[in-house]
Design an enzyme around this catalytic site. Structure first.
Site, PDB file in Angstrom:
ATOM      1  N   GLY A   1      12.235 -29.782 -36.374  1.00 17.21           N
ATOM      2  CA  GLY A   1      13.123 -28.788 -36.963  1.00 17.21           C
ATOM      3  C   GLY A   1      14.174 -29.469 -37.817  1.00 17.21           C
TER       4      GLY A   1
ATOM      5  N   MET B   1       7.189 -30.281 -24.241  1.00 14.90           N
ATOM      6  CA  MET B   1       8.590 -30.200 -24.659  1.00 14.90           C
ATOM      7  C   MET B   1       9.260 -31.551 -24.424  1.00 14.90           C
ATOM      8  SD  MET B   1       8.863 -27.280 -25.949  1.00 14.90           S
ATOM      9  CE  MET B   1      10.572 -27.597 -26.417  1.00 14.90           C
TER      10      MET B   1
ATOM     11  N   ASP C   1       7.508 -31.505 -29.034  1.00 11.12           N
ATOM     12  CA  ASP C   1       8.465 -30.564 -29.613  1.00 11.12           C
ATOM     13  C   ASP C   1       9.864 -30.833 -29.091  1.00 11.12           C
ATOM     14  OD1 ASP C   1       9.770 -28.386 -30.678  1.00 11.12           O
ATOM     15  OD2 ASP C   1       8.678 -26.884 -29.520  1.00 11.12           O
ATOM     16  N   GLY C   2      10.725 -31.292 -29.999  1.00 12.76           N
ATOM     17  CA  GLY C   2      12.142 -31.437 -29.669  1.00 12.76           C
ATOM     18  C   GLY C   2      12.669 -32.830 -29.934  1.00 12.76           C
ATOM     19  N   GLY C   3      13.635 -32.920 -30.841  1.00  9.56           N
ATOM     20  CA  GLY C   3      14.286 -34.197 -31.107  1.00  9.56           C
ATOM     21  C   GLY C   3      13.407 -35.217 -31.794  1.00  9.56           C
TER      22      GLY C   3
ATOM     23  N   HIS D   1       5.728 -24.049 -37.334  1.00 11.02           N
ATOM     24  CA  HIS D   1       6.074 -23.805 -35.936  1.00 11.02           C
ATOM     25  C   HIS D   1       7.112 -22.682 -35.865  1.00 11.02           C
ATOM     26  CE1 HIS D   1       6.328 -25.159 -31.724  1.00 11.02           C
ATOM     27  NE2 HIS D   1       7.637 -24.941 -31.810  1.00 11.02           N
TER      28      HIS D   1
ATOM     29  N   ASP E   1       9.395 -20.513 -33.333  1.00  8.89           N
ATOM     30  CA  ASP E   1       9.988 -20.513 -31.991  1.00  8.89           C
ATOM     31  C   ASP E   1      10.496 -19.131 -31.624  1.00  8.89           C
ATOM     32  OD1 ASP E   1       9.863 -23.273 -31.038  1.00  8.89           O
ATOM     33  OD2 ASP E   1      11.146 -23.731 -32.760  1.00  8.89           O
TER      34      ASP E   1
ATOM     35  N   HIS F   1       5.244 -20.550 -30.726  1.00  6.84           N
ATOM     36  CA  HIS F   1       5.706 -21.088 -29.450  1.00  6.84           C
ATOM     37  C   HIS F   1       6.525 -20.010 -28.749  1.00  6.84           C
ATOM     38  CE1 HIS F   1       8.491 -24.325 -27.399  1.00  6.84           C
ATOM     39  NE2 HIS F   1       7.802 -23.626 -26.524  1.00  6.84           N
TER      40      HIS F   1
ATOM     41  N   SER G   1       9.555 -26.770 -37.605  1.00  4.41           N
ATOM     42  CA  SER G   1      10.061 -25.606 -36.868  1.00  4.41           C
ATOM     43  C   SER G   1      11.089 -24.887 -37.706  1.00  4.41           C
ATOM     44  CB  SER G   1      10.698 -26.038 -35.553  1.00  4.41           C
ATOM     45  OG  SER G   1      11.476 -24.971 -35.054  1.00  4.41           O
TER      46      SER G   1
ATOM     47  N   MET H   1      12.206 -16.820 -28.865  1.00  6.70           N
ATOM     48  CA  MET H   1      13.068 -16.946 -27.677  1.00  6.70           C
ATOM     49  C   MET H   1      13.614 -15.580 -27.287  1.00  6.70           C
ATOM     50  SD  MET H   1      15.227 -20.338 -28.636  1.00  6.70           S
ATOM     51  CE  MET H   1      14.459 -21.767 -29.399  1.00  6.70           C
TER      52      MET H   1
ATOM     53  N   MET I   1       8.743 -18.725 -25.994  1.00  4.15           N
ATOM     54  CA  MET I   1       9.664 -19.068 -24.900  1.00  4.15           C
ATOM     55  C   MET I   1      10.184 -17.750 -24.359  1.00  4.15           C
ATOM     56  SD  MET I   1      11.389 -22.306 -26.854  1.00  4.15           S
ATOM     57  CE  MET I   1      10.771 -21.704 -28.413  1.00  4.15           C
TER      58      MET I   1
ATOM     59  N   GLY J   1      17.609 -26.069 -31.255  1.00  5.98           N
ATOM     60  CA  GLY J   1      17.249 -27.194 -32.097  1.00  5.98           C
ATOM     61  C   GLY J   1      18.344 -28.247 -32.044  1.00  5.98           C
TER      62      GLY J   1
HETATM   63  C1  DX5 Z   1      13.339 -25.950 -28.977  1.00 12.10           C
HETATM   64  C2  DX5 Z   1      12.259 -25.537 -29.932  1.00 12.10           C
HETATM   65  C3  DX5 Z   1      11.927 -26.573 -30.930  1.00 12.10           C
HETATM   66  C4  DX5 Z   1      13.074 -26.912 -31.848  1.00 12.10           C
HETATM   67  C5  DX5 Z   1      12.891 -28.271 -32.374  1.00 12.10           C
HETATM   68  O1  DX5 Z   1      13.497 -24.971 -28.020  1.00 12.10           O
HETATM   69  O2  DX5 Z   1      11.069 -25.241 -29.215  1.00 12.10           O
HETATM   70  O3  DX5 Z   1      10.776 -26.207 -31.680  1.00 12.10           O
HETATM   71  O4  DX5 Z   1      13.179 -26.031 -32.927  1.00 12.10           O
HETATM   72  O5  DX5 Z   1      14.010 -28.563 -33.152  1.00 12.10           O
HETATM   73  P1  DX5 Z   1      14.489 -30.062 -33.346  1.00 12.10           P
HETATM   74  O6  DX5 Z   1      13.384 -30.771 -34.081  1.00 12.10           O
HETATM   75  O7  DX5 Z   1      15.722 -29.911 -34.172  1.00 12.10           O
HETATM   76  O8  DX5 Z   1      14.748 -30.635 -32.000  1.00 12.10           O
HETATM   77 ZN    ZN Z   2       9.121 -25.029 -30.352  1.00 15.74          ZN
END
Ligand code: DX5
Ligand code: ZN
Length: 228
Positions: A200, A142, A178-180, A38, A40, A71, A13, A42, A73, A149
């Site tokens: 990310g 998610m 996706d996430g963490g 990826h 993101d 992605h 990401s 927003m 959002m 991130g």
């Molecule tokens: C969160 C995003 C993720 C984010 C992941 O809203 O959709 O794609 O960038 O980042 P990490 O891997 O740092 O959690």
């Molecule tokens: Zn994402």
């Protein structure tokens, strides 16, 4: 129209990349072994943060031949789907929580010739996407609350992944988390049924010299063999 790959798919990401050098970052992470990129998007409305729109996706397109995994959002998403498709997205994911006409959004993405993804937040049950399964090529689970991130993986999402894995059995649908995601926890998501992994911070933190090593570590953690 699908682009499924054997083995884990790693999708860095760029939310965690250097925004002052996004083209170089996309190029570097592509050369370092990313399978997908990826992106993101927003809007400061559906999620409490703002990133970039289709013009940035378009500007990045010449920097990589990898799958652009967009992605969204944003709410509403429908007015922008064509712009993201024209900008060079290969897969476009919309959130099931983002509007009352999600089926129409998925239809539109497929009509645009792109892979249709449905994303769901950690607080949304797997059953929310069940009526949409025939409409999707990708489910984006998610594993943090979207918007930022660098958050910690939410363990209860493993059950959601497992339910979606059962729901999609026998179908050509990628299950992406996706996430963490880190080399340490990615195996749990893989064991639950995920085959595509967004990362990310775990890829970008530390700079370009470590991208190949960190992508390889996530791939190995997900049960893949490390090849360049
Ligand atoms: C969160 C995003 C993720 C984010 C992941 O809203 O959709 O794609 O960038 O980042 P990490 O891997 O740092 O959690
Ligand atoms: Zn994402």
């Amino acid at each position: 129209m699908t682009t499924r790959t054997a083995g884990p798919i790693i999708s860095p990401s760029i939310l965690a990349a250097d925004f002052a050098a996004l083209g170089e970052e996309v190029r570097a992470v592509s050369e370092a072994g990313a399978d997908w990129i990826h992106l993101d998007v927003m809007d400061g409305h559906f999620v409490p943060n703002i990133t970039f729109g289709p013009d940035v996706v378009k500007a990045l397109r010449p920097h990589s031949a990898k799958v652009f995994d967009v992605h969204l959002m944003i709410a509403p998403a429908d007015p922008y789907l064509a712009a993201f498709a024209e900008a060079g997205a290969d897969a476009i994911s919309v959130h099931v929580e983002a509007g009352p006409h999600i089926h129409r959004s998925l239809q539109t993405i497929r009509t645009l010739g792109k892979r249709a993804g449905i994303a769901l937040n950690p607080g949304t049950p797997a059953s929310a996407i069940e009526p949409l399964i025939d409409m999707v090529d990708l489910v984006l689970v998610m594993t943090v609350n979207p918007g930022f991130g660098g958050q910690s993986f939410i363990p209860s999402t493993l059950e959601t992944i497992a339910r979606i894995k059962a729901m999609t059995a026998g179908r050509d649908i990628d299950i992406e988390v996706d996430g963490g995601i880190t080399p340490e926890n990615v195996g749990l998501a893989a064991a639950a049924g995920a085959n595509a992994f967004v990362a990310g911070s775990a890829v970008f933190k530390g700079g370009p010299a470590g991208y190949a090593e960190r992508i390889a570590a996530i791939r190995a953690g997900a049960g893949g063999t490390v090849a360049c």
